[in-house]
Design a protein around this motif. Structure first.
Motif, PDB file in Angstrom:
ATOM      1  N   ASP A  38       0.825  -1.208   0.000  1.00  0.00           N
ATOM      2  CA  ASP A  38       0.000   0.000   0.000  1.00  0.00           C
ATOM      3  C   ASP A  38       0.855   1.253   0.000  1.00  0.00           C
ATOM      4  OD1 ASP A  38      -2.589   1.331   0.172  1.00  0.00           O
ATOM      5  OD2 ASP A  38      -1.916   1.954   2.146  1.00  0.00           O
ATOM      6  N   VAL A  41       2.342   1.594  -3.603  1.00  0.00           N
ATOM      7  CA  VAL A  41       1.359   1.973  -4.614  1.00  0.00           C
ATOM      8  C   VAL A  41       0.819   3.373  -4.333  1.00  0.00           C
ATOM      9  CG1 VAL A  41      -0.918   1.411  -5.566  1.00  0.00           C
ATOM     10  CG2 VAL A  41       0.757  -0.398  -5.171  1.00  0.00           C
ATOM     11  N   ALA A  45       0.951   6.554  -6.755  1.00  0.00           N
ATOM     12  CA  ALA A  45      -0.236   7.341  -7.098  1.00  0.00           C
ATOM     13  C   ALA A  45       0.026   8.829  -6.885  1.00  0.00           C
ATOM     14  CB  ALA A  45      -1.430   6.886  -6.265  1.00  0.00           C
ATOM     15  N   THR A  68      -3.741   7.205 -11.124  1.00  0.00           N
ATOM     16  CA  THR A  68      -4.290   5.866 -11.351  1.00  0.00           C
ATOM     17  C   THR A  68      -3.406   5.070 -12.297  1.00  0.00           C
ATOM     18  OG1 THR A  68      -6.547   6.691 -11.014  1.00  0.00           O
ATOM     19  CG2 THR A  68      -6.304   4.591 -12.166  1.00  0.00           C
ATOM     20  N   ALA A  71      -0.137   4.068 -10.569  1.00  0.00           N
ATOM     21  CA  ALA A  71      -0.421   3.100  -9.508  1.00  0.00           C
ATOM     22  C   ALA A  71      -0.725   1.719 -10.084  1.00  0.00           C
ATOM     23  CB  ALA A  71      -1.587   3.585  -8.653  1.00  0.00           C
ATOM     24  N   VAL A  72      -1.510   1.674 -11.156  1.00  0.00           N
ATOM     25  CA  VAL A  72      -1.845   0.380 -11.780  1.00  0.00           C
ATOM     26  C   VAL A  72      -0.597  -0.264 -12.376  1.00  0.00           C
ATOM     27  CG1 VAL A  72      -3.111  -0.700 -13.678  1.00  0.00           C
ATOM     28  CG2 VAL A  72      -4.265   0.947 -12.203  1.00  0.00           C
ATOM     29  N   GLY A  74       2.491   0.225 -11.377  1.00  0.00           N
ATOM     30  CA  GLY A  74       3.323  -0.213 -10.255  1.00  0.00           C
ATOM     31  C   GLY A  74       2.796  -1.473  -9.611  1.00  0.00           C
ATOM     32  N   ALA A  75       1.474  -1.549  -9.405  1.00  0.00           N
ATOM     33  CA  ALA A  75       0.883  -2.742  -8.805  1.00  0.00           C
ATOM     34  C   ALA A  75       1.051  -3.953  -9.706  1.00  0.00           C
ATOM     35  CB  ALA A  75      -0.599  -2.502  -8.522  1.00  0.00           C
ATOM     36  N   TYR A 161      -4.379  -7.041  -7.918  1.00  0.00           N
ATOM     37  CA  TYR A 161      -3.409  -5.960  -8.053  1.00  0.00           C
ATOM     38  C   TYR A 161      -3.965  -4.728  -8.767  1.00  0.00           C
ATOM     39  CZ  TYR A 161       0.076  -9.171  -6.243  1.00  0.00           C
ATOM     40  OH  TYR A 161       0.771 -10.038  -5.433  1.00  0.00           O
ATOM     41  N   PRO A 162      -4.597  -4.854  -9.944  1.00  0.00           N
ATOM     42  CA  PRO A 162      -5.158  -3.638 -10.554  1.00  0.00           C
ATOM     43  C   PRO A 162      -6.304  -3.031  -9.750  1.00  0.00           C
ATOM     44  CG  PRO A 162      -5.742  -5.588 -11.832  1.00  0.00           C
ATOM     45  CD  PRO A 162      -4.709  -6.014 -10.848  1.00  0.00           C
ATOM     46  N   ALA A 165      -4.724  -1.134  -6.914  1.00  0.00           N
ATOM     47  CA  ALA A 165      -4.105   0.108  -7.380  1.00  0.00           C
ATOM     48  C   ALA A 165      -5.156   1.169  -7.679  1.00  0.00           C
ATOM     49  CB  ALA A 165      -3.261  -0.172  -8.621  1.00  0.00           C
ATOM     50  N   SER A 169      -5.369   4.667  -5.636  1.00  0.00           N
ATOM     51  CA  SER A 169      -5.161   5.924  -6.360  1.00  0.00           C
ATOM     52  C   SER A 169      -6.339   6.877  -6.187  1.00  0.00           C
ATOM     53  CB  SER A 169      -4.929   5.641  -7.851  1.00  0.00           C
ATOM     54  OG  SER A 169      -6.081   5.073  -8.448  1.00  0.00           O
TER      55      SER A 169
END
Length: 258
Positions: A38, A41, A45, A68, A71-72, A74-75, A161-162, A165, A169
């Protein structure tokens, strides 16, 4: 109702929306052993939002879309590396967080408002959220729980994961990195150790109520106050629950799960 207390309804709604989605996500985080995902991510974000603001300063949705997207990505990277290097996943997540934080600091180095922007990304500004700020989060929360009702195990695979994220975000601009992290972990620990999801929701909501009321009454920074309130309420809840289990002769939740 006191008109001033009525102003806390929107911040409380923001906290409740985040709590409703982050509790199942936090349970997955504890189950998967990726405790600091967390932070990583959320930092990505915040970095994506800042980059988007700098590249497209006049675009209203730029920060949300930028945060977003990064973050997506990265996740997804964390999910890929967690499968390839399961023993080193916490180290990878830590490095990702440190890298994103340092890039953010470099971007802010020449900004005269750097201190305020950095504090805002870490602590958020939950007391001043608006109804329009909550609309995307409310829509995603409704969809999240619809899927949770239709397929209770839908977060068990790579879709975690998505989804994680996306929700992080949306939450970080409202609550800040620290409060999102504590909302993810503290209620999930209560659910795991002291009575399940209803206990976690009650303790989380109590923490938000107490923290927001204190921040408003004493003019304290809201993000930090709610973080400490959530931690204190969670510790008190765990302590009372363990004492009750001990003196009632019933096994604790942790011993039952072992």
């Amino acid at each position: 109702m006191n008109p001033e207390l009525g102003l806390l309804l929107l911040p409380l709604t923001a906290g409740l929306l985040v709590l409703l989605t982050h509790l199942p996500l936090g349970e997955q985080v504890l189950r998967r052993g990726i405790l600091f995902i967390d932070l990583a991510v959320a930092q990505l974000a915040a970095l994506g939002a800042l980059l988007a603001q700098q590249w497209w300063p006049g675009l209203a949705w730029a920060s949300l879309l930028g945060g977003t997207a990064l973050a997506v990505l990265g996740a997804g990277l964390v999910g890929l590396l967690a499968r390839r290097f399961p023993q080193q996943r916490e180290a990878v997540i830590g490095l990702l967080y440190a890298g994103a934080a340092c890039v953010l600091l470099l971007l802010l180095a020449s900004d005269p408002h750097a201190g305020h922007l950095l504090a805002s990304s870490l602590n958020g500004d939950i007391l001043w959220v608006s109804g329009s700020d909550l609309l995307p989060l409310a829509a995603i929360t409704l969809l999240f729980w619809l899927l949770q009702w239709l397929r209770p195990d839908w977060l068990g695979g790579t879709l975690f994961y998505p989804v994680f994220a996306l929700l992080v975000s949306l939450s970080v601009p409202l609550l800040g990195v620290y409060l999102v992290f504590v909302t993810l972990i503290a209620p999930a620990l209560v659910a795991q150790l002291a009575g399940g999801r209803w206990a976690a929701l009650c303790s989380g909501l109590s923490g938000y109520l107490a923290g927001l009321a204190l921040a408003w009454a004493l003019d304290w920074p809201a993000g930090a106050t709610v973080v400490l309130s959530l931690l204190l309420v969670s510790v008190c809840w765990l302590t009372v629950y363990i004492l009750w289990r001990t003196y009632s002769g019933q096994p604790s939740a942790s011993s039952g799960n072992s």
